[in-house]
Scaffold this active site. Structure first.
Site, PDB file in Angstrom:
ATOM      1  N   HIS A   1       9.414  -2.930   3.499  1.00  0.00           N
ATOM      2  CA  HIS A   1       9.069  -3.122   2.086  1.00  0.00           C
ATOM      3  C   HIS A   1      10.328  -3.444   1.286  1.00  0.00           C
ATOM      4  O   HIS A   1      10.328  -4.349   0.450  1.00  0.00           O
ATOM      5  CB  HIS A   1       8.427  -1.855   1.506  1.00  0.00           C
TER       6      HIS A   1
ATOM      7  N   SER B   1       4.180   1.660   7.843  1.00  0.00           N
ATOM      8  CA  SER B   1       3.852   2.941   7.210  1.00  0.00           C
ATOM      9  C   SER B   1       3.140   3.854   8.198  1.00  0.00           C
ATOM     10  O   SER B   1       3.313   5.074   8.173  1.00  0.00           O
ATOM     11  CB  SER B   1       2.971   2.721   5.987  1.00  0.00           C
TER      12      SER B   1
ATOM     13  N   MET C   1       0.839  -1.197   0.000  1.00  0.00           N
ATOM     14  CA  MET C   1       0.000   0.000   0.000  1.00  0.00           C
ATOM     15  C   MET C   1       0.880   1.255   0.000  1.00  0.00           C
ATOM     16  O   MET C   1       0.414   2.351   0.310  1.00  0.00           O
ATOM     17  CB  MET C   1      -0.935  -0.015   1.204  1.00  0.00           C
TER      18      MET C   1
ATOM     19  N   GLY D   1       5.231 -10.029   4.383  1.00  0.00           N
ATOM     20  CA  GLY D   1       5.967  -9.871   5.633  1.00  0.00           C
ATOM     21  C   GLY D   1       5.287 -10.580   6.790  1.00  0.00           C
ATOM     22  O   GLY D   1       4.057 -10.613   6.884  1.00  0.00           O
ATOM     23  N   GLU D   2       6.110 -11.138   7.675  1.00  0.00           N
ATOM     24  CA  GLU D   2       5.576 -11.777   8.887  1.00  0.00           C
ATOM     25  C   GLU D   2       5.059 -10.747   9.882  1.00  0.00           C
ATOM     26  O   GLU D   2       4.445 -11.098  10.874  1.00  0.00           O
ATOM     27  CB  GLU D   2       6.666 -12.653   9.536  1.00  0.00           C
TER      28      GLU D   2
HETATM   29  P1  AMP Z   1       1.742  -2.719   3.477  1.00  0.00           P
HETATM   30  O1  AMP Z   1       2.233  -1.728   2.464  1.00  0.00           O
HETATM   31  O2  AMP Z   1       1.784  -2.231   4.879  1.00  0.00           O
HETATM   32  O3  AMP Z   1       0.430  -3.351   3.078  1.00  0.00           O
HETATM   33  O4  AMP Z   1       2.798  -3.913   3.463  1.00  0.00           O
HETATM   34  C1  AMP Z   1       3.191  -4.551   2.281  1.00  0.00           C
HETATM   35  C2  AMP Z   1       3.977  -5.796   2.637  1.00  0.00           C
HETATM   36  O5  AMP Z   1       5.108  -5.437   3.410  1.00  0.00           O
HETATM   37  C3  AMP Z   1       3.176  -6.785   3.489  1.00  0.00           C
HETATM   38  O6  AMP Z   1       3.450  -8.103   3.058  1.00  0.00           O
HETATM   39  C4  AMP Z   1       3.688  -6.532   4.879  1.00  0.00           C
HETATM   40  O7  AMP Z   1       3.597  -7.657   5.721  1.00  0.00           O
HETATM   41  C5  AMP Z   1       5.138  -6.202   4.587  1.00  0.00           C
HETATM   42  N1  AMP Z   1       5.700  -5.454   5.711  1.00  0.00           N
HETATM   43  C6  AMP Z   1       5.208  -4.312   6.261  1.00  0.00           C
HETATM   44  N2  AMP Z   1       5.977  -3.921   7.305  1.00  0.00           N
HETATM   45  C7  AMP Z   1       6.971  -4.845   7.417  1.00  0.00           C
HETATM   46  C8  AMP Z   1       8.079  -5.019   8.295  1.00  0.00           C
HETATM   47  N3  AMP Z   1       8.338  -4.174   9.286  1.00  0.00           N
HETATM   48  N4  AMP Z   1       8.882  -6.094   8.119  1.00  0.00           N
HETATM   49  C9  AMP Z   1       8.627  -6.982   7.125  1.00  0.00           C
HETATM   50  N5  AMP Z   1       7.610  -6.865   6.250  1.00  0.00           N
HETATM   51  C10 AMP Z   1       6.791  -5.823   6.393  1.00  0.00           C
END
Ligand code: AMP
Length: 254
Positions: free
Chosen positions: A38, A187, A31, A148-149
């Site tokens: 990311h 984010s 997102m 991401g976990e």
């Molecule tokens: P988002 O943009 O927040 O939807 O995240 C996109 C991807 O990045 C998802 O698979 C999240 O799990 C991963 N992600 C977000 N924050 C982290 C983090 N701190 N460590 C590892 N992966 C992350």
């Protein structure tokens, strides 16, 4: 150069072109408002595939709180700079109207695990997540996709969906990336005030503490957090808290 693609039809042409024939395609759905979390997923994707596709789509159907959607950070210019620097091949940046041309009449519903943990506090959140991920998978047609976990429940539900629907996509789990003080990158951290950011560090600290969940909850509340849940499941401890207007989630291995 990262090629920015807005129209699904434009991407389909590329996906079916000679250029991508016999190439492996890796995909990182996001997102936006990129941070090192990311970047770690993208880096792994670049290493393991011939072609890397990143998507940025702030998916309205997974936001149960309209204010959260409105305030969600959007930093396209700097996101694009990172993608260029990392040499990502394609950024998919679609519009709502095209993604939801059905007006969200069709959706993916999981009936069990999606009701637990975050699902209990964010009604229909995971319906939105699974639906957008399925749509993006069908558009991008990746061989591997990276998650991401940090969003552990999301990762497990996506793995479950792929298995349930016999989807030929390898889901690659990636470890949580944290700030130096231990706070998981997110984010939404951009929305914390300096004061809130200082308090936030106690969330991962207490999640890791050898203490009963009830006590952890009490300690967090004393510090000013509003706690949605602290729960153990399958050898991990999961938590979701609010600090000011920002909701944070995290999980640690026990
Ligand atoms: P988002 O943009 O927040 O939807 O995240 C996109 C991807 O990045 C998802 O698979 C999240 O799990 C991963 N992600 C977000 N924050 C982290 C983090 N701190 N460590 C590892 N992966 C992350």
């Amino acid at each position: 150069m990262t090629k920015v693609i807005k129209k699904i039809s434009e991407w389909k042409k590329i996906r079916n072109s000679e250029e991508l024939k016999n190439k492996t395609v890796g995909f990182v759905p996001t997102m936006g408002a990129f941070h090192q979390g990311h970047a770690s997923l993208i880096e792994r994707c670049l290493i393991e595939n011939n072609i890397s596709v990143v998507s940025i789509f702030v998916n309205p159907t997974q936001f149960n709180d309209p204010n959260d959607l409105r305030n969600y950070p959007r930093t396209l210019d700097s996101d694009l700079k990172l993608l260029e620097k990392m040499n990502v091949d394609y950024l998919l940046y679609p519009e709502y109207e095209e993604i939801y041309s059905d007006n969200y009449r069709y959706k993916i519903i999981e009936t069990d695990f999606s009701k637990k943990l975050c699902g209990a506090f964010r009604p229909k959140h995971f319906e939105g997540v699974l639906t957008i991920v399925l749509k993006l998978f069908n558009i991008v047609k990746p061989h591997k996709a990276y998650f991401g976990e940090k969003d552990y429940q999301q990762l497990k539900l996506i793995e479950g969906m792929c298995k349930a629907f016999f989807m030929d996509i390898e889901i690659v789990p990636c470890p949580i990336v944290r700030d130096e003080d231990g706070l998981a990158l997110s984010s939404r951290n951009l929305l914390l005030t300096n004061e809130e950011r200082k308090i936030a560090v106690n969330f991962p600290k207490l999640l890791k503490a050898r203490m009963p969940n009830e006590l952890i909850k009490e300690e967090l509340e004393k510090l000013g957090f509003k706690v949605d849940y602290i729960e153990n499941l399958e050898g991990r401890r999961f938590g979701a808290v609010h600090i000011g207007k920002v909701r944070l989630i995290d999980n640690v291995e026990l």
